[in-house]
Design a protein around this motif. Structure first.
Motif, PDB file in Angstrom:
ATOM      1  N   UNK A  75     -16.597  -9.493  -4.526  1.00 58.50           N
ATOM      2  CA  UNK A  75     -16.459 -10.933  -4.483  1.00 58.50           C
ATOM      3  C   UNK A  75     -14.994 -11.344  -4.408  1.00 58.50           C
ATOM      4  N   UNK A  76     -14.774 -12.624  -4.204  1.00 55.38           N
ATOM      5  CA  UNK A  76     -13.408 -13.132  -4.093  1.00 55.38           C
ATOM      6  C   UNK A  76     -12.594 -12.814  -5.334  1.00 55.38           C
ATOM      7  N   UNK A  77     -13.163 -13.011  -6.508  1.00 58.20           N
ATOM      8  CA  UNK A  77     -12.442 -12.733  -7.752  1.00 58.20           C
ATOM      9  C   UNK A  77     -12.082 -11.252  -7.867  1.00 58.20           C
ATOM     10  N   UNK A  78     -12.983 -10.383  -7.381  1.00 60.32           N
ATOM     11  CA  UNK A  78     -12.701  -8.941  -7.409  1.00 60.32           C
ATOM     12  C   UNK A  78     -11.491  -8.610  -6.544  1.00 60.32           C
ATOM     13  N   UNK A  79     -11.469  -9.151  -5.321  1.00 59.28           N
ATOM     14  CA  UNK A  79     -10.344  -8.877  -4.424  1.00 59.28           C
ATOM     15  C   UNK A  79      -9.041  -9.415  -5.016  1.00 59.28           C
ATOM     16  N   UNK A  80      -9.101 -10.556  -5.678  1.00 57.95           N
ATOM     17  CA  UNK A  80      -7.886 -11.102  -6.285  1.00 57.95           C
ATOM     18  C   UNK A  80      -7.419 -10.206  -7.439  1.00 57.95           C
ATOM     19  N   UNK A  81      -8.348  -9.682  -8.222  1.00 54.18           N
ATOM     20  CA  UNK A  81      -7.967  -8.736  -9.280  1.00 54.18           C
ATOM     21  C   UNK A  81      -7.382  -7.461  -8.683  1.00 54.18           C
ATOM     22  N   UNK A  82      -7.928  -7.032  -7.557  1.00 50.61           N
ATOM     23  CA  UNK A  82      -7.388  -5.848  -6.891  1.00 50.61           C
ATOM     24  C   UNK A  82      -5.937  -6.093  -6.461  1.00 50.61           C
ATOM     25  N   UNK A  83      -5.642  -7.274  -5.927  1.00 52.89           N
ATOM     26  CA  UNK A  83      -4.268  -7.595  -5.538  1.00 52.89           C
ATOM     27  C   UNK A  83      -3.333  -7.557  -6.739  1.00 52.89           C
ATOM     28  N   UNK A  84      -3.821  -8.007  -7.882  1.00 49.26           N
ATOM     29  CA  UNK A  84      -3.011  -7.940  -9.095  1.00 49.26           C
ATOM     30  C   UNK A  84      -2.759  -6.497  -9.489  1.00 49.26           C
ATOM     31  N   UNK A  85      -3.755  -5.639  -9.280  1.00 43.58           N
ATOM     32  CA  UNK A  85      -3.591  -4.209  -9.527  1.00 43.58           C
ATOM     33  C   UNK A  85      -2.543  -3.613  -8.588  1.00 43.58           C
ATOM     34  N   UNK A  86      -2.571  -4.022  -7.323  1.00 45.01           N
ATOM     35  CA  UNK A  86      -1.567  -3.538  -6.361  1.00 45.01           C
ATOM     36  C   UNK A  86      -0.164  -3.882  -6.848  1.00 45.01           C
ATOM     37  N   UNK A  87       0.013  -5.104  -7.304  1.00 42.06           N
ATOM     38  CA  UNK A  87       1.339  -5.540  -7.756  1.00 42.06           C
ATOM     39  C   UNK A  87       1.808  -4.726  -8.959  1.00 42.06           C
ATOM     40  N   UNK A  88       0.877  -4.418  -9.870  1.00 41.57           N
ATOM     41  CA  UNK A  88       1.229  -3.592 -11.041  1.00 41.57           C
ATOM     42  C   UNK A  88       1.492  -2.150 -10.663  1.00 41.57           C
ATOM     43  N   UNK A  89       0.800  -1.677  -9.650  1.00 42.16           N
ATOM     44  CA  UNK A  89       0.776  -0.241  -9.369  1.00 42.16           C
ATOM     45  C   UNK A  89       1.981   0.281  -8.609  1.00 42.16           C
ATOM     46  N   UNK A  90       2.607  -0.565  -7.777  1.00 41.28           N
ATOM     47  CA  UNK A  90       3.621  -0.041  -6.867  1.00 41.28           C
ATOM     48  C   UNK A  90       4.919  -0.839  -6.963  1.00 41.28           C
ATOM     49  N   UNK A  91       6.062  -0.129  -6.958  1.00 40.48           N
ATOM     50  CA  UNK A  91       7.350  -0.822  -7.066  1.00 40.48           C
ATOM     51  C   UNK A  91       7.697  -1.637  -5.830  1.00 40.48           C
ATOM     52  N   UNK A  92       7.191  -1.216  -4.682  1.00 39.11           N
ATOM     53  CA  UNK A  92       7.403  -1.946  -3.434  1.00 39.11           C
ATOM     54  C   UNK A  92       6.083  -2.574  -3.016  1.00 39.11           C
ATOM     55  N   UNK A  93       6.104  -3.848  -2.710  1.00 35.85           N
ATOM     56  CA  UNK A  93       4.855  -4.517  -2.351  1.00 35.85           C
ATOM     57  C   UNK A  93       4.472  -4.180  -0.917  1.00 35.85           C
ATOM     58  N   UNK A  94       3.343  -3.519  -0.726  1.00 42.00           N
ATOM     59  CA  UNK A  94       2.918  -3.165   0.637  1.00 42.00           C
ATOM     60  C   UNK A  94       2.420  -4.382   1.401  1.00 42.00           C
ATOM     61  N   UNK A  95       2.409  -4.252   2.719  1.00 41.87           N
ATOM     62  CA  UNK A  95       1.768  -5.264   3.552  1.00 41.87           C
ATOM     63  C   UNK A  95       0.269  -5.261   3.264  1.00 41.87           C
ATOM     64  N   UNK A  96      -0.295  -6.429   3.084  1.00 43.35           N
ATOM     65  CA  UNK A  96      -1.737  -6.571   2.855  1.00 43.35           C
ATOM     66  C   UNK A  96      -2.369  -7.042   4.154  1.00 43.35           C
TER      67      UNK A  96
END
Length: 350
Positions: A75-96
């Motif tokens: 769902x939309x909320x899941x994808x938004x939580x995933x984006x928050x995980x991406x931000x926490x997980x990597x020092x460089x923000x990848x292209x989404x």
């Protein structure tokens, strides 16, 4: 999933790619590790409102390989939580990069894009354009970085390939986005074109350059067909004519000042091999898993195609990116080269 079209949203020249290849190859020997991804594909949905004959979603081997992953969609909320995980997980923000199917058929794609932009990500997506008019003002307001519009020729050619009326709807959507930009004074999203080379249009590539320029698009990427060795005699492309037209298109693009690339990035001598000889003649190299990964609609994480490396929600993306399955996959690729299923995979970085 049209992986090849995904890279149309990233403007990079063959010369720039060659410049970085040496450095990238060095990381192949870091025990299967990679510092961080540069690009994440979020496959929002498998659904599409078209049935284009060249789409790899329709190919039998692709359908069979991805059958186990078809089912629910996050769902939309899941994808938004995933984006928050991406931000926490990597020092460089990848292209989404938002993918499908047709990503605009995901009911929450606008909110997902907006969340990505609020968090500071570069956000891109590829679309057939049929729903673009509906969301034009919102896409400009969100500030999506790049929209890549799939157009395979003039109206007659495009509709012959993709279906009656598709060209008109895509152009209407494009115009609506451009009008919204002018009204708001904003210069985002940048608007690119992707053209899938096929037997129906390969002899008119230079005309595509003219079309992209006339439509006010900022860049054009031509996409080589993805096909198995069994289709070498049926793809309908006369390779000498294709090479001539590629050169003509590049010459016209330089004259017009329109950035134009062919993907995959093949040297001229590789093009006949690509279309006329078994795929293993292209070499056994691929760097893609050191640079990117993809999250499928239900949360499965793949290194490329159907090589599963984890499931998001069970563990964070940081753990998956350099987890044991991903490291083992990279090590095998570095040691043994590409696998039989890789072939002309559109994620290949030759």
């Amino acid at each position: 999933m049209n992986w090849r079209a995904a890279l149309a949203s990233v403007s990079i020249s063959a010369r720039s790619w060659a410049r970085y290849q040496g450095a990238l190859r060095a990381i192949q020997w870091l025990g299967g590790y990679s510092p961080f991804p540069l690009h994440l594909d979020l496959v929002l949905t498998w659904r599409c409102n078209l049935a284009c004959p060249m789409c790899n979603l329709r190919q039998e081997d692709h359908v069979r390989a991805f059958a186990p992953f078809r089912g629910r969609e996050l769902g939309t909320a899941d994808w938004c939580r995933l984006l928050e995980d991406v931000k926490r997980s990597f020092p460089l923000r990848p292209n989404i990069n938002l993918l499908g199917g047709e990503p605009t058929l995901c009911a929450g794609y606008l909110e997902i894009a907006a969340h990505a932009k609020r968090m500071g990500f570069r956000c891109t997506f590829v679309t057939n354009g049929t729903t673009l008019a509906r969301d034009a003002e919102r896409l400009v307001e969100i500030g999506v970085d790049v929209i890549t519009l799939s157009l395979d020729g003039d109206e007659a050619t495009h509709d012959r390939i993709r279906g009656a009326g598709v060209y008109r709807r895509a152009i209407e959507g494009l115009r609506r986005v451009q009008e919204a930009q002018r009204a708001s004074g904003l210069n985002r999203p940048r608007l690119f074109m992707a053209t899938a080379i096929s037997g129906a249009n390969y002899a008119r590539l230079s005309a595509q350059v003219e079309l992209a320029h006339a439509l006010g698009l900022e860049a054009l990427t031509f996409l080589h067909l993805q096909f198995p060795d069994s289709d070498l005699s049926t793809h309908g492309i006369d390779v000498p004519r294709l090479l001539e037209e590629m050169a003509r298109a590049q010459e016209r693009a330089r004259a017009l000042g329109l950035p134009t690339h062919f993907y995959p990035y093949l040297k001229a001598e590789q093009v006949p091999i690509y279309y006329l000889e078994p795929a293993d003649r292209l070499g056994r190299n691929c760097l893609s898993p050191w640079l990117r990964m993809s999250i499928l609609p239900e949360g499965t994480v793949v290194a490329c195609e159907n090589h599963v490396i984890g499931v998001w929600e069970r563990e964070p993306l940081r753990a998956i990116w350099n987890g044991p399955r991903m490291r083992a996959f990279r090590q095998r690729l570095a040691r043994e080269g590409t696998m039989p299923s890789c072939g002309r995979c559109c994620r290949r970085l030759f």
